[in-house]
Design a protein around this motif. Structure first.
Motif, PDB file in Angstrom:
ATOM      1  N   ASP A   1      -6.894   7.056  -1.847  1.00  0.00           N
ATOM      2  CA  ASP A   1      -6.163   5.954  -1.227  1.00  0.00           C
ATOM      3  C   ASP A   1      -7.207   4.937  -0.754  1.00  0.00           C
ATOM      4  O   ASP A   1      -7.747   5.048   0.339  1.00  0.00           O
ATOM      5  CB  ASP A   1      -5.318   6.476  -0.063  1.00  0.00           C
TER       6      ASP A   1
ATOM      7  N   LYS B   1      -3.765  -4.225   0.189  1.00  0.00           N
ATOM      8  CA  LYS B   1      -4.538  -5.015   1.167  1.00  0.00           C
ATOM      9  C   LYS B   1      -5.486  -6.062   0.550  1.00  0.00           C
ATOM     10  O   LYS B   1      -5.085  -7.185   0.320  1.00  0.00           O
ATOM     11  CB  LYS B   1      -5.257  -4.080   2.129  1.00  0.00           C
TER      12      LYS B   1
ATOM     13  N   HIS C   1      -1.363   6.842   5.275  1.00  0.00           N
ATOM     14  CA  HIS C   1      -1.099   6.401   3.913  1.00  0.00           C
ATOM     15  C   HIS C   1       0.102   5.493   3.824  1.00  0.00           C
ATOM     16  O   HIS C   1       0.533   5.131   2.728  1.00  0.00           O
ATOM     17  CB  HIS C   1      -0.935   7.618   2.999  1.00  0.00           C
TER      18      HIS C   1
ATOM     19  N   GLY D   1       0.816  -1.198   0.000  1.00  0.00           N
ATOM     20  CA  GLY D   1       0.000   0.000   0.000  1.00  0.00           C
ATOM     21  C   GLY D   1       0.854   1.254   0.000  1.00  0.00           C
ATOM     22  O   GLY D   1       0.581   2.221  -0.719  1.00  0.00           O
ATOM     23  N   SER D   2       1.915   1.226   0.809  1.00  0.00           N
ATOM     24  CA  SER D   2       2.798   2.400   0.868  1.00  0.00           C
ATOM     25  C   SER D   2       3.391   2.712  -0.503  1.00  0.00           C
ATOM     26  O   SER D   2       3.422   3.869  -0.915  1.00  0.00           O
ATOM     27  CB  SER D   2       3.947   2.168   1.855  1.00  0.00           C
TER      28      SER D   2
HETATM   29  C1  LIG Z   1      -2.440   0.097   5.327  1.00  0.00           C
HETATM   30  C2  LIG Z   1      -2.613   1.338   4.570  1.00  0.00           C
HETATM   31  C3  LIG Z   1      -1.581   1.834   3.752  1.00  0.00           C
HETATM   32  C4  LIG Z   1      -0.214   1.202   3.692  1.00  0.00           C
HETATM   33  O1  LIG Z   1      -0.249  -0.071   3.149  1.00  0.00           O
HETATM   34  P1  LIG Z   1       0.954  -1.087   3.446  1.00  0.00           P
HETATM   35  O2  LIG Z   1       0.676  -2.240   2.553  1.00  0.00           O
HETATM   36  O3  LIG Z   1       0.864  -1.415   4.893  1.00  0.00           O
HETATM   37  O4  LIG Z   1       2.211  -0.383   3.090  1.00  0.00           O
HETATM   38  C5  LIG Z   1      -1.835   2.941   2.979  1.00  0.00           C
HETATM   39  N1  LIG Z   1      -3.024   3.564   3.024  1.00  0.00           N
HETATM   40  C6  LIG Z   1      -4.032   3.117   3.799  1.00  0.00           C
HETATM   41  C7  LIG Z   1      -5.338   3.826   3.772  1.00  0.00           C
HETATM   42  C8  LIG Z   1      -3.861   2.009   4.615  1.00  0.00           C
HETATM   43  O5  LIG Z   1      -4.844   1.606   5.418  1.00  0.00           O
END
Ligand SMILES: *Cc1c(COP(=O)(O)O)cnc(C)c1O
Length: 432
Positions: free
Chosen positions: A244, A273, A149, A116-117
């Motif tokens: 996001d 995720k 984020h 996600g990052s």
């Molecule tokens: C968890 C999350 C991230 C980061 O994702 P990772 O896979 O943990 O790096 C970014 N944005 C939101 C909204 C999240 O909940």
């Protein structure tokens, strides 16, 4: 030091005081199965824990869904990993098509990464690059207070400034943060946004937000109308919208994507995720044709400079394709609706408790705040709650004094009732 034995340094864990990590041997559906004893583990003693937070918001359909297991096994024996510059493969091609088809008209291209990052980092770099490449450089980013984020420097910068990032604040870039649109106080958010828009005419590159539901910021919700208003204000200055959907994506708020509820197609959308059903790591940044075109050039120096080694990993893409097929082949949205209904009625019952406040629900997320003197992430009540839930074999990991449920969609009514019940028991016995 505690008598902690493992050399592993766990995330968001204070090892000096944390109990030993729970050793999980297997997982299925809504359950995690923990080893009964520390030394070797007798399968007879196996302990079954309800995963009421989808293992940190990733598991969609349940752990080890057989269709995803099969797809990954098949892919593992066929092609493991492939360089993604100059090469491609079926699982990625298929997934890109699927994502474009489900995310609305404005999004035309997919950039794969691994978390996600990185999906967010890529979106930020694309947004800033877009303005640079089109000859109208814009440098500022607007973000909502309390957003989360990711934990890399770029994503921390656009995230809410809080205790967890205090140490690193001097190293972050400047971002225009606006107040979170609390219900009844939305005008504070709109006014702040308007002021920034007026003062920074033509210098705002993008607005980044978690649509409808801020996760790590405390499971805070705001309405589709509010999102639409903020989006329209930004659009009037051609500011790029970065949704996001890393957490909200894939059903958590009741629809496949939260943006749908505001009738909003962003210019950039970040996914991770639930993208693989939570089975394997994968990130995706979807962008509009305009953004793709801004980098599309005979001049090599105008290409998009970003790569991570495992981007578009075939196994991850195969898991994601299998997960997307489950969305088509199984009544996933109905399950989500059932959970939402169940949550709504539980919210009604919980609202009678005088020790709770701000009971809120959005889709499959139900949250409530425990009335305490020390609220916030480091609230002393958090470890007590966490341990008490676990002692009832329910995994709930409150954010400070905010207790929330975010279950996998396969969670049965029986298990949902157990989860609600564990909240009641915990509040009765442990806290009071
Ligand atoms: C968890 C999350 C991230 C980061 O994702 P990772 O896979 O943990 O790096 C970014 N944005 C939101 C909204 C999240 O909940």
């Amino acid at each position: 030091m505690s008598d902690y034995k493992s050399p592993i340094w766990h995330p968001y864990t204070q090892h000096a005081i944390a109990p030993e990590a729970i050793h999980i041997d297997r997982a299925a559906g809504a359950y995690l199965f923990a080893r009964g004893s520390d030394d070797g583990g007798d399968p007879e003693d196996e302990r079954c824990i309800i995963d009421a937070i989808s293992s940190w918001w990733v598991i969609s359909h349940g752990h080890c869904h057989p269709d995803i297991v099969r797809a990954v096994q098949f892919q593992a024996a066929k092609c493991d990993q492939v360089i993604f510059s100059g090469f491609t493969h079926d699982p990625a091609e298929e997934l890109a098509e699927k994502l474009i088809n489900v995310t609305g008209e404005n999004l035309s291209n997919v950039f794969f990464s691994d978390s996600g990052s990185t999906a967010v980092e890529v979106a930020l770099k694309m947004a800033i690059g877009f303005w640079e490449q089109t000859g109208k450089p814009r440098r500022k980013i607007i973000a909502l207070d309390g957003g989360y984020h990711g934990d890399t420097f770029g994503t921390m910068s656009v995230g809410g400034r809080s205790i967890y990032h205090k140490l690193y604040e001097p190293y972050m870039f400047e971002v225009e943060h606006i107040p979170f649109p609390e219900e009844g106080r939305e005008s504070e958010c709109f006014d702040a946004l308007e002021k920034i828009l007026n003062e920074n005419n033509d210098d705002i590159a993008a607005f980044i937000f978690e649509p409808l539901l801020q996760g790590a910021g405390g499971m805070r919700i705001y309405s589709p109308d509010v999102l639409k208003t903020m989006a329209d204000m930004c659009r009037a200055q051609d500011i790029l919208l970065i949704a996001d959907e890393v957490m909200t994506g894939f059903g958590r708020t009741g629809t496949l994507f939260a943006c749908e509820q505001a009738n909003l197609t962003p210019d950039l959308m970040c996914l991770s995720k639930g993208l693989t059903g939570g089975f394997l790591p994968l990130g995706a940044t979807l962008c509009s044709a305009d953004i793709y075109k801004a980098f599309y050039h005979k001049d090599k120096s105008k290409m998009f400079f970003h790569s991570s080694s495992f981007m578009g990993n075939p196994l991850s893409c195969a898991a994601a394709n299998a997960s997307m097929d489950i969305w088509e082949n199984e009544p996933v949205l109905e399950r989500i609706e059932q959970i939402a209904k169940s949550h709504a009625s539980a919210a009604g019952a919980l609202s009678k408790r005088s020790d709770l406040t701000k009971i809120r629900q959005k889709g499959t997320m139900l949250a409530m705040d425990l009335k305490v003197d020390d609220s916030g992430y480091l609230s002393n009540v958090q470890p007590k709650l966490y341990e008490a839930f676990l002692s009832q074999n329910v995994l709930l990991r409150p954010l400070g004094n905010s207790i929330y449920i975010l279950p996998p969609y396969c969670t049965s009514q029986d298990d949902l009732d157990k989860i609600y019940n564990s909240i009641n028991i915990t509040l009765n016995d442990v806290v009071n």
